[in-house]
Design a protein around this motif. Structure first.
Motif, PDB file in Angstrom:
ATOM      1  N   HIS A   1     -10.970   7.402  12.197  1.00  0.00           N
ATOM      2  CA  HIS A   1      -9.547   7.341  12.545  1.00  0.00           C
ATOM      3  C   HIS A   1      -9.405   7.051  14.039  1.00  0.00           C
ATOM      4  O   HIS A   1     -10.179   7.588  14.840  1.00  0.00           O
ATOM      5  CB  HIS A   1      -8.862   8.674  12.232  1.00  0.00           C
ATOM      6  N   PRO A   2      -8.408   6.256  14.429  1.00  0.00           N
ATOM      7  CA  PRO A   2      -8.272   5.924  15.855  1.00  0.00           C
ATOM      8  C   PRO A   2      -7.437   6.964  16.621  1.00  0.00           C
ATOM      9  O   PRO A   2      -6.391   7.390  16.122  1.00  0.00           O
ATOM     10  CB  PRO A   2      -7.521   4.587  15.820  1.00  0.00           C
TER      11      PRO A   2
ATOM     12  N   THR B   1      -5.971  14.398  21.835  1.00  0.00           N
ATOM     13  CA  THR B   1      -4.947  15.344  21.385  1.00  0.00           C
ATOM     14  C   THR B   1      -4.309  14.764  20.136  1.00  0.00           C
ATOM     15  O   THR B   1      -3.821  13.622  20.147  1.00  0.00           O
ATOM     16  CB  THR B   1      -3.918  15.598  22.509  1.00  0.00           C
TER      17      THR B   1
ATOM     18  N   TRP C   1     -12.505   5.382  17.958  1.00  0.00           N
ATOM     19  CA  TRP C   1     -12.477   5.732  16.532  1.00  0.00           C
ATOM     20  C   TRP C   1     -13.341   6.957  16.327  1.00  0.00           C
ATOM     21  O   TRP C   1     -14.499   6.975  16.759  1.00  0.00           O
ATOM     22  CB  TRP C   1     -13.005   4.567  15.692  1.00  0.00           C
TER      23      TRP C   1
ATOM     24  N   PHE D   1      -6.404  13.893   7.296  1.00  0.00           N
ATOM     25  CA  PHE D   1      -7.429  14.026   8.336  1.00  0.00           C
ATOM     26  C   PHE D   1      -6.908  14.877   9.499  1.00  0.00           C
ATOM     27  O   PHE D   1      -7.555  15.832   9.928  1.00  0.00           O
ATOM     28  CB  PHE D   1      -7.847  12.637   8.823  1.00  0.00           C
TER      29      PHE D   1
ATOM     30  N   GLU E   1       1.574   0.402  22.813  1.00  0.00           N
ATOM     31  CA  GLU E   1       0.447   0.863  21.989  1.00  0.00           C
ATOM     32  C   GLU E   1       1.048   1.401  20.703  1.00  0.00           C
ATOM     33  O   GLU E   1       1.819   2.356  20.722  1.00  0.00           O
ATOM     34  CB  GLU E   1      -0.320   1.971  22.716  1.00  0.00           C
ATOM     35  N   ARG E   2       0.736   0.731  19.583  1.00  0.00           N
ATOM     36  CA  ARG E   2       1.305   1.173  18.306  1.00  0.00           C
ATOM     37  C   ARG E   2       0.278   2.007  17.560  1.00  0.00           C
ATOM     38  O   ARG E   2      -0.833   1.571  17.351  1.00  0.00           O
ATOM     39  CB  ARG E   2       1.756  -0.034  17.483  1.00  0.00           C
TER      40      ARG E   2
ATOM     41  N   TYR F   1      -4.810   6.018   2.546  1.00  0.00           N
ATOM     42  CA  TYR F   1      -5.327   5.045   3.504  1.00  0.00           C
ATOM     43  C   TYR F   1      -6.832   4.788   3.371  1.00  0.00           C
ATOM     44  O   TYR F   1      -7.271   3.644   3.288  1.00  0.00           O
ATOM     45  CB  TYR F   1      -5.000   5.483   4.946  1.00  0.00           C
TER      46      TYR F   1
ATOM     47  N   THR G   1      -0.149  10.833  24.539  1.00  0.00           N
ATOM     48  CA  THR G   1      -1.591  10.988  24.814  1.00  0.00           C
ATOM     49  C   THR G   1      -2.165   9.925  25.759  1.00  0.00           C
ATOM     50  O   THR G   1      -2.823  10.284  26.733  1.00  0.00           O
ATOM     51  CB  THR G   1      -2.413  11.062  23.503  1.00  0.00           C
TER      52      THR G   1
ATOM     53  N   LYS H   1      -1.995  15.033  16.573  1.00  0.00           N
ATOM     54  CA  LYS H   1      -0.862  15.693  15.901  1.00  0.00           C
ATOM     55  C   LYS H   1      -1.102  15.726  14.402  1.00  0.00           C
ATOM     56  O   LYS H   1      -1.580  14.752  13.820  1.00  0.00           O
ATOM     57  CB  LYS H   1       0.415  14.889  16.199  1.00  0.00           C
TER      58      LYS H   1
ATOM     59  N   ARG I   1      -8.759   1.381   2.387  1.00  0.00           N
ATOM     60  CA  ARG I   1      -9.650   0.676   3.300  1.00  0.00           C
ATOM     61  C   ARG I   1     -10.939   0.246   2.599  1.00  0.00           C
ATOM     62  O   ARG I   1     -11.421  -0.872   2.791  1.00  0.00           O
ATOM     63  CB  ARG I   1      -9.962   1.611   4.468  1.00  0.00           C
TER      64      ARG I   1
ATOM     65  N   SER J   1      -6.203   7.949  20.887  1.00  0.00           N
ATOM     66  CA  SER J   1      -6.256   7.632  22.321  1.00  0.00           C
ATOM     67  C   SER J   1      -6.959   8.763  23.052  1.00  0.00           C
ATOM     68  O   SER J   1      -6.802   9.931  22.681  1.00  0.00           O
ATOM     69  CB  SER J   1      -4.836   7.524  22.884  1.00  0.00           C
TER      70      SER J   1
ATOM     71  N   LEU K   1      -1.454   1.001  12.953  1.00  0.00           N
ATOM     72  CA  LEU K   1      -2.059  -0.337  12.902  1.00  0.00           C
ATOM     73  C   LEU K   1      -1.833  -0.973  11.539  1.00  0.00           C
ATOM     74  O   LEU K   1      -1.738  -2.177  11.407  1.00  0.00           O
ATOM     75  CB  LEU K   1      -3.573  -0.242  13.122  1.00  0.00           C
TER      76      LEU K   1
ATOM     77  N   ARG L   1       0.821  -1.227   0.000  1.00  0.00           N
ATOM     78  CA  ARG L   1       0.000   0.000   0.000  1.00  0.00           C
ATOM     79  C   ARG L   1       0.846   1.265   0.000  1.00  0.00           C
ATOM     80  O   ARG L   1       0.655   2.164  -0.809  1.00  0.00           O
ATOM     81  CB  ARG L   1      -0.932   0.029   1.216  1.00  0.00           C
ATOM     82  N   LYS L   2       1.829   1.309   0.929  1.00  0.00           N
ATOM     83  CA  LYS L   2       2.616   2.543   1.042  1.00  0.00           C
ATOM     84  C   LYS L   2       3.469   2.750  -0.209  1.00  0.00           C
ATOM     85  O   LYS L   2       3.572   3.862  -0.714  1.00  0.00           O
ATOM     86  CB  LYS L   2       3.461   2.501   2.306  1.00  0.00           C
TER      87      LYS L   2
END
Ligand SMILES: Cc1cc2nc3c(=O)[nH]c(=O)nc-3n(C[C@H](O)[C@H](O)[C@H](O)COP(=O)(O)OP(=O)(O)OC[C@H]3O[C@@H](n4cnc5c(N)ncnc54)[C@H](O)[C@@H]3O)c2cc1C
Length: 448
Positions: free
Chosen positions: A262-263, A279, A249, A286, A443-444, A149, A329, A281, A153, A265, A447, A142-143
């Motif tokens: 979009h996910p 919060t 999400w 998006f 926590e990555r 993205y 976050t 970045k 999807r 935290s 995904l 994909r990249k």
């Protein structure tokens, strides 16, 4: 029963169920009447195809965000499994025609789906395989292929649905291995389960989200090119209970049916009025638009998800948070919650950033030191002149120096979140300094 034992039992039960559902088509072949007169290789190739298709249908369950399914492992592990097992699934399905062609080369003619002599059952099989090849190519590269993205999807969902639907049509069309009621019921069961999942994910869940909107209450600029959002539930109680460190999400500028969420935290503590704080970045399409959000704008939130939380480890004697950049976050959510609870547990925050000016929440973290038993260690890649603190990266040497020395399992729980290269390096360093594998939790943010 304590939390860890429950998680192990729950996790093992899901693995057993997964194996059972994957192997069920084979078990039924054994217990039920066996079709006569077929050579071993042909049966074997069909068995591989059956297992592959059953696994393919289960892939939908892995990403359908069932909280009980994800609870024992955490979302990133479930997505990681989904990614890795998809290659095995594809190879099993691919082995089915390859074995058939090796032992019966005359079947190669069925690959020509435009030949009027080719039966529909073969056309279904070939187009199913083409959909699966497209699925793998677009996902693995994909990249490299520079596929955006959200577009990826949607294509991913369509190709996967086509792959499974056409595969099922092929099984029904061949009919040879669904010749008894038991086998027929098994495949009717799989098809119903799979259609039910599609209905849940594409229709019912978005409809439920539509009925529970949030509105933007506040948008605030933070250090490090990030923006904090406060959302307020509109006409419903909102999410009042979540474990600090979990995520949700978010859908904005679209309906929940658009599949463009979009996910993120939670960065705040649970609020009695169900308000939620995130919060975010600026990174891509998006996230770059968050600063344009206006108070009163409608947003949809699906959550909470994940098991990256200090609340999962109530018996810990020490908590260590290792954050890189915006990976702060979920740690902020935990620190703010612990401060509200008046918790006095020894806490260590190791916070890595490029430079001092971009340290998100710098001032608030300073303030939290007075409310918590908290030690903060800033690690800067490009520190300002006269910087007295840590420089460079979070290394094994630094961890050896600053981590609590007691390595008894469950004594010190370590939470890690940051850019992927940092997480890979710190995970290795933690193993190097002797932290038990079960005592650090990652926590990555990427995904996929
Ligand atoms: C559990 C979790 C928690 C997160 N928490 C935060 C947070 O608190 N603050 C924060 O700033 N970021 C967080 N992120 C990262 C955030 O989701 C991505 O930065 C954001 O989705 C990027 O979208 P974009 O369109 O701006 O960027 P793009 O340039 O389109 O995407 C950049 C990369 O982000 C990932 N991504 C993009 N869209 C999605 C999507 N819809 N679903 C999943 N991944 C996607 C893909 O890997 C993509 O290659 C979190 C991610 C996860 C998985």
């Amino acid at each position: 029963m304590n939390v860890s034992t429950r998680r192990i039992l729950q996790g093992s039960a899901w693995i057993l169920l997964y194996l059972l559902l994957t192997l069920a088509p084979l078990l039924v072949l054994f217990v039920d009447q066996r079709p006569a007169g077929r050579e071993f290789w042909r049966d074997f190739s069909v068995a591989l195809g059956f297992c592959g298709l059953a696994m393919m249908a289960l892939q939908f369950a892995l990403t359908a965000r069932f909280k009980t399914l994800k609870a024992p492992y955490g979302s990133d592990i479930v997505y990681y499994f989904h990614k890795r097992i998809s290659i095995a699934t594809f190879l099993l399905i691919l082995a089915h025609p390859i074995l058939l062609f090796v032992f019966s080369p005359d079947l190669l003619r069925l690959l020509n789906i435009f030949d009027p002599q080719t039966p529909w059952r073969a056309r279904f099989a070939v187009t199913s395989l083409l959909a699966l090849i497209g699925l793998v190519v677009f996902s693995v590269w994909r990249k490299k292929l520079k596929i955006e993205y959200t577009r990826w999807r949607v294509t991913h969902g369509l190709l996967a649905t086509a792959g499974v639907a056409l595969g099922l049509a092929h099984i029904v069309g061949v009919g040879y291995y669904v010749n008894t009621p038991l086998k027929r019921w098994l495949w009717i069961g799989y098809a119903t389960f799979w259609v039910g999942l599609l209905l849940w994910v594409r229709i019912i869940k978005p409809f439920l989200l539509l009925r529970r909107p949030y509105v933007v209450e506040q948008v605030q600029a933070e250090r490090g090119n990030a923006w904090s959002l406060i959302l307020k539930p509109q006409g419903h109680p909102g999410i009042r209970h979540f474990q600090p460190g979990q995520f949700a999400w978010i859908t904005a500028w679209d309906s929940p049916f658009a599949d463009s969420e979009h996910p993120f935290s939670f960065s705040t503590a649970p609020h009695p009025e169900g308000k939620l704080g995130f919060t975010i970045k600026e990174l891509g399409d998006f996230t770059a638009r968050i600063k344009e959000m206006q108070p009163g704008q409608t947003v949809y939130v699906d959550g909470p998800f994940g098991s990256f939380s200090c609340d999962q480890h109530p018996h810990a004697q020490n908590l260590v948070f290792i954050a890189g950049g915006i990976g702060i976050t979920p740690m902020m959510s935990m620190l703010r919650t612990l401060a509200e609870r008046g918790d006095r547990l020894p806490l260590l925050l190791i916070y890595a950033n490029r430079d001092w000016e971009s340290v998100t929440f710098r001032e608030e973290i300073e303030g939290l030191r007075t409310r918590l038993n908290l030690t903060v260690l800033h690690v800067l890649e490009r520190p300002p002149e006269n910087w007295q603190g840590e420089r460079g990266y979070v290394t094994a040497a630094l961890l050896q120096r600053v981590l609590p020395t007691d390595r008894t399992p469950n004594h010190t729980e370590i939470f890690l979140c940051g850019p992927q290269p940092m997480m890979d390096a710190v995970e290795k360093a933690l193993v190097q300094v002797g932290v038990p594998m079960g005592d650090f939790h990652s926590e990555r943010f990427d995904l996929v």
